[in-house]
Structure formats: structure tokens, C-alpha cells
Design an enzyme around this catalytic site. Sequence first.
Site, mmCIF file in Angstrom:
data_model
loop_
_atom_site.group_PDB
_atom_site.id
_atom_site.type_symbol
_atom_site.label_atom_id
_atom_site.label_comp_id
_atom_site.label_asym_id
_atom_site.label_seq_id
_atom_site.Cartn_x
_atom_site.Cartn_y
_atom_site.Cartn_z
ATOM 1 N N CYS A 171 78.553 -62.280 26.822
ATOM 2 C CA CYS A 171 78.520 -60.834 27.038
ATOM 3 C C CYS A 171 78.934 -60.566 28.475
ATOM 4 O O CYS A 171 78.617 -61.351 29.373
ATOM 5 C CB CYS A 171 77.097 -60.339 26.792
ATOM 6 S SG CYS A 171 76.846 -58.634 27.224
ATOM 7 N N ARG A 188 72.520 -63.076 28.302
ATOM 8 C CA ARG A 188 71.780 -62.414 27.228
ATOM 9 C C ARG A 188 71.357 -63.351 26.091
ATOM 10 O O ARG A 188 71.825 -63.240 24.952
ATOM 11 C CB ARG A 188 72.584 -61.237 26.674
ATOM 12 C CG ARG A 188 72.830 -60.199 27.717
ATOM 13 C CD ARG A 188 73.548 -59.011 27.175
ATOM 14 N NE ARG A 188 72.662 -58.015 26.632
ATOM 15 C CZ ARG A 188 73.058 -56.799 26.262
ATOM 16 N NH1 ARG A 188 74.299 -56.467 26.367
ATOM 17 N NH2 ARG A 188 72.205 -55.926 25.790
HETATM 18 C C1 UD1 Z 1 68.668 -53.383 25.281
HETATM 19 C C2 UD1 Z 1 69.663 -52.232 25.254
HETATM 20 C C3 UD1 Z 1 70.560 -52.272 26.489
HETATM 21 C C4 UD1 Z 1 69.707 -52.304 27.752
HETATM 22 C C5 UD1 Z 1 68.667 -53.422 27.674
HETATM 23 C C6 UD1 Z 1 67.698 -53.389 28.840
HETATM 24 C C7 UD1 Z 1 70.006 -51.881 22.897
HETATM 25 C C8 UD1 Z 1 70.909 -51.985 21.727
HETATM 26 N N1 UD1 Z 1 70.460 -52.344 24.048
HETATM 27 O O1 UD1 Z 1 69.416 -54.582 25.231
HETATM 28 O O2 UD1 Z 1 71.383 -51.106 26.476
HETATM 29 O O3 UD1 Z 1 70.546 -52.530 28.859
HETATM 30 O O4 UD1 Z 1 67.887 -53.294 26.472
HETATM 31 O O5 UD1 Z 1 67.074 -52.149 28.923
HETATM 32 O O6 UD1 Z 1 68.923 -51.363 22.796
HETATM 33 N N2 UD1 Z 1 66.206 -61.943 27.391
HETATM 34 C C9 UD1 Z 1 65.907 -63.280 27.300
HETATM 35 N N3 UD1 Z 1 65.669 -63.816 26.060
HETATM 36 C C10 UD1 Z 1 65.728 -63.069 24.930
HETATM 37 C C11 UD1 Z 1 66.032 -61.693 25.033
HETATM 38 C C12 UD1 Z 1 66.263 -61.159 26.281
HETATM 39 O O7 UD1 Z 1 65.851 -63.984 28.299
HETATM 40 O O8 UD1 Z 1 65.503 -63.616 23.839
HETATM 41 C C13 UD1 Z 1 66.462 -61.351 28.716
HETATM 42 C C14 UD1 Z 1 67.890 -60.805 28.853
HETATM 43 O O9 UD1 Z 1 68.811 -61.810 29.193
HETATM 44 C C15 UD1 Z 1 67.731 -59.775 29.943
HETATM 45 C C16 UD1 Z 1 66.313 -59.236 29.689
HETATM 46 O O10 UD1 Z 1 65.663 -60.204 28.875
HETATM 47 O O11 UD1 Z 1 67.778 -60.379 31.192
HETATM 48 C C17 UD1 Z 1 66.256 -57.901 29.009
HETATM 49 O O12 UD1 Z 1 67.067 -57.925 27.854
HETATM 50 P P1 UD1 Z 1 66.707 -57.084 26.553
HETATM 51 O O13 UD1 Z 1 65.654 -56.094 26.881
HETATM 52 O O14 UD1 Z 1 66.451 -58.019 25.432
HETATM 53 O O15 UD1 Z 1 68.062 -56.321 26.280
HETATM 54 P P2 UD1 Z 1 68.678 -55.939 24.880
HETATM 55 O O16 UD1 Z 1 67.624 -55.691 23.880
HETATM 56 O O17 UD1 Z 1 69.752 -56.931 24.547
#
Ligand code: UD1
Length: 416
Positions: A116, A121
Site C-alpha cells: 500500500c 499495513r
Molecule cells: C482505516 C481507514 C483509513 C484510516 C485508518 C486509520 C477504512 C476503510 N480505512 O484503515 O482511512 O487511515 O483506519 O484511521 O476504514 N495495523 C497492524 N496490524 C493489523 C492492522 C493494523 O499493525 O492487523 C496497524 C497499521 O499498519 C497502522 C495502524 O495499525 O499502522 C492503524 O491501521 P488501521 O486502523 O487498521 O487502518 P485501516 O483499518 O486499514
Amino acid sequence: MDKMVVQGGAQLNGLVKTSGAKNAALPILFATLLAEGEHVFRNVPRLRDIDSTVELLASLGCQSKWDLDTLRVRVKKAGSLEAHYDLVRKMRASILCLGPLLAKYGEAVVSMPGGCAIGTRPIDLHLDGMRALGAEIQLDEGYVKAKAPKLRGATFVFETCTVGGTENLMMAAALAEGTTILENAAKEPEIVDLANYLIAMGARIKGHGTGVITIEGVQTLRPAEYSIMSDRIEAGTLLIAGAMTGGEVTVQRIKPAHIDALVHKMREAGFRIDEDSDSVTVHPTKSWKAVDVTTNPYPLFPTDLQAQYMAMMSLAEGTSVITETVFENRFMHVQELIRLGADITPKTRVAIVRGHRGLKGAPVMATDLRASASLVLAGLVAEGETIVGRIYHLDRGYENLEKKLSALGAKVRRQE
Ligand code: UD1
């Protein structure tokens, strides 16, 4: 490929309505997989990401029909339980079909989303959470292969606050046996909107909007009717657009509390902002102060407004420090803003923005959804013409942005 041509210098004035929230609509559309029958949604934005979701749902046997901003999704027993790479790679949020398919059918095969632009992500926390509910998970040939004859409620503590992870787990737990407690859960308003739809479907959920969500699993869920919440990121973007051009813009159909962190920073910078029950108005201000920002999970400053805020700070009086803590590579817009004359020094997760007047139009390239919005905003105040390329990124998440900006007085057009 479409481009956006922005003629700088026009002041924006007037009223503009916010569309439905992409980030609420996506998980809610995936939640339909939990119950056969017809689900009806109002206030759904017409966006590329919504089209991608509808396409993925179609590949799982669901039929969708639009009528203006109403989307009806007819869900049948899924013929296939596989979300193919061709569909998932278009939109990372496709991973949100994992929880519903696993909970309803006991198995799912979902392509790994892949890389991404804004960071790695990972989806490890989604998978750890499913494992905690009893799923067996294998990663094979680029796919997540998950199995669980019956998910069982458990307590799961998210190591990092994740919006998608919280949503996936909440959907899976809705049909699990027993009680699930999600700790360090995300508190975003979109989580609350999804929880409210699940509750409308018959789910038993408490604590949504707080860091601890309790889900008592039920045997079945049923389709319901629901109106999607308004898009707080779009609202914030439009408010910044009005502010940067020194105009008076009222953004309607928005809960002011949802953009509190932005409004707070803008007031600190010197903007006069009024709030009503469902609108926010920014009043004309000629100059504003530099104010530092650090992005964080809700209710703190959203990463999805960081790029737009940076465009505004590039015109401020003084120097601001913008710190990105949510994604590791979310400064792709910086080099493009610099092409327009902004004075910004990017470090790994920090950007130092020395505000000044005098941006000049140039051709620039959008790199991701919110980055493209920041370039359009900068174009609104740059002298001459700014041509923003690759605006398909913008179309993923902004409904009719050029029409909304034009109605406020901007000189913006789409060029094919
Ligand atoms: C959602 C939003 C996006 C927003 C983000 C943070 C949607 C469709 N997208 O993305 O627009 O920018 O929230 O507010 O709702 N992480 C991990 N492991 C995981 C999952 C996440 O390490 O299994 C980390 C990610 O790399 C990132 C952080 O957690 O650094 C936050 O990500 P996350 O809240 O999961 O973002 P999204 O749900 O993908």
C-alpha cells in the site's frame, strides 16, 4: 486517465452537503454477508471503493441495486467463499469479508491485500483476533485460508489500535458462540456506525465507541434498513478548502463532534468557526498561525486529514511540525506540495512546514486518496493552473468533489 485542473485564486463561499462516509459504508456492506435477504442502505456515497465492494459482494453471490443514494443488497447463501486477488488488490478494506464469511459459513479464503502506498499495513491483528475466536488460519499462495466450524467468544486485546481489525472481529463475534470482549478497540465513529447496523440486524453489542467492546454472540442475524453516517473526512476537507481560500463555507450534514480535533486546531490557528447541531461554518480569515499536529486514533487528530492540514499549514504564518504516528509512509504528498512552492522538510515521520504565501500552479501527481485531496486544496490557492494527475485516487473516496467545490465558487474541472 482523468486529471483535475484547478485554477487558483477563487474564494469559496456558501453551503455544501457532506456525503455518506466511505469508511462506514464499506464495513457495513461487508456485514451484509452475515444475513441472507435484502439489506437497504441510504446515504451511500457513489465511489470507486463502494463499486469495488459491490463487485466483491457480487463474486460471493450478492446482487446490488442503486436508486440515487440508496443501495439495496440482496444476499443469498454464498456460492463461493473466496475473495479473489483481482478484487482484493483494488481495495485493502476487502479483508473485511473475512470475519463475516468465517462466522457465517465456517470458512473463508481471502487474498492478502498486498502493499500500500502509505505503509505496510499488515493484517496480523485481524488474523490473531480470528485465531483467538478459535479459527485455524493458514497463509498459502498469497491467500488467507481460515476455518472454524464454530467461532467461540474470547477476550482479545489489540496490541495496536486498528479500525479494520476491530470491525472484522466485531462482525465475526456477532455470530460466535458466547461472549467476546475486544480490548484496546478502536473508537472511531465508523466503528459505532457498524455496531449500530449490526445491532439493527439483531446483534448484541455494548461499549462501541469506547476502548472495550463486548459482543454477545447470537445464532442468527437478519437484514435491516439503515442510513450511513456522514463522512467526517470529507467534511474536514471541505472546511479546510473554505478556510484556505479565505471564504465563508458552511459544511452541512455533519456531526461537529466528529471533526472536533480539526476544529480545535483550526481555532488555535486563528480561524473563527461556528458549530450548529449538524453543520460547521468557517468564517473568512486572511492569515492564520502555524499550529503543530500529531495524528493519532480517534478522538485525536485523524491521519486521513493530515495531508489536507499540511496544505493549509503551508500558507500559515510561522513554522509547524506535523507528526504522523499512524502510518509510516504517509508523506507522499510532500514532494508534490513542494513542486507547488511549499516549504516543507520531511523527515521519517515528521514534516517541518515553514508557512508562506506564494504557491504557484504546476502539474502534480496524486499518490493516494488523501494526498490527492491536499493537492487539489493547494491548487485552489496557487497562482495559475495546477493539474492534478491520477485522480482515480480521489474518486476512491470523494463523491463529486469537483462539483461540490465548483458550486462553492472554485474553478475546478475534470479533464479526461
Ligand atoms: C482505516 C481507514 C483509513 C484510516 C485508518 C486509520 C477504512 C476503510 N480505512 O484503515 O482511512 O487511515 O483506519 O484511521 O476504514 N495495523 C497492524 N496490524 C493489523 C492492522 C493494523 O499493525 O492487523 C496497524 C497499521 O499498519 C497502522 C495502524 O495499525 O499502522 C492503524 O491501521 P488501521 O486502523 O487498521 O487502518 P485501516 O483499518 O486499514
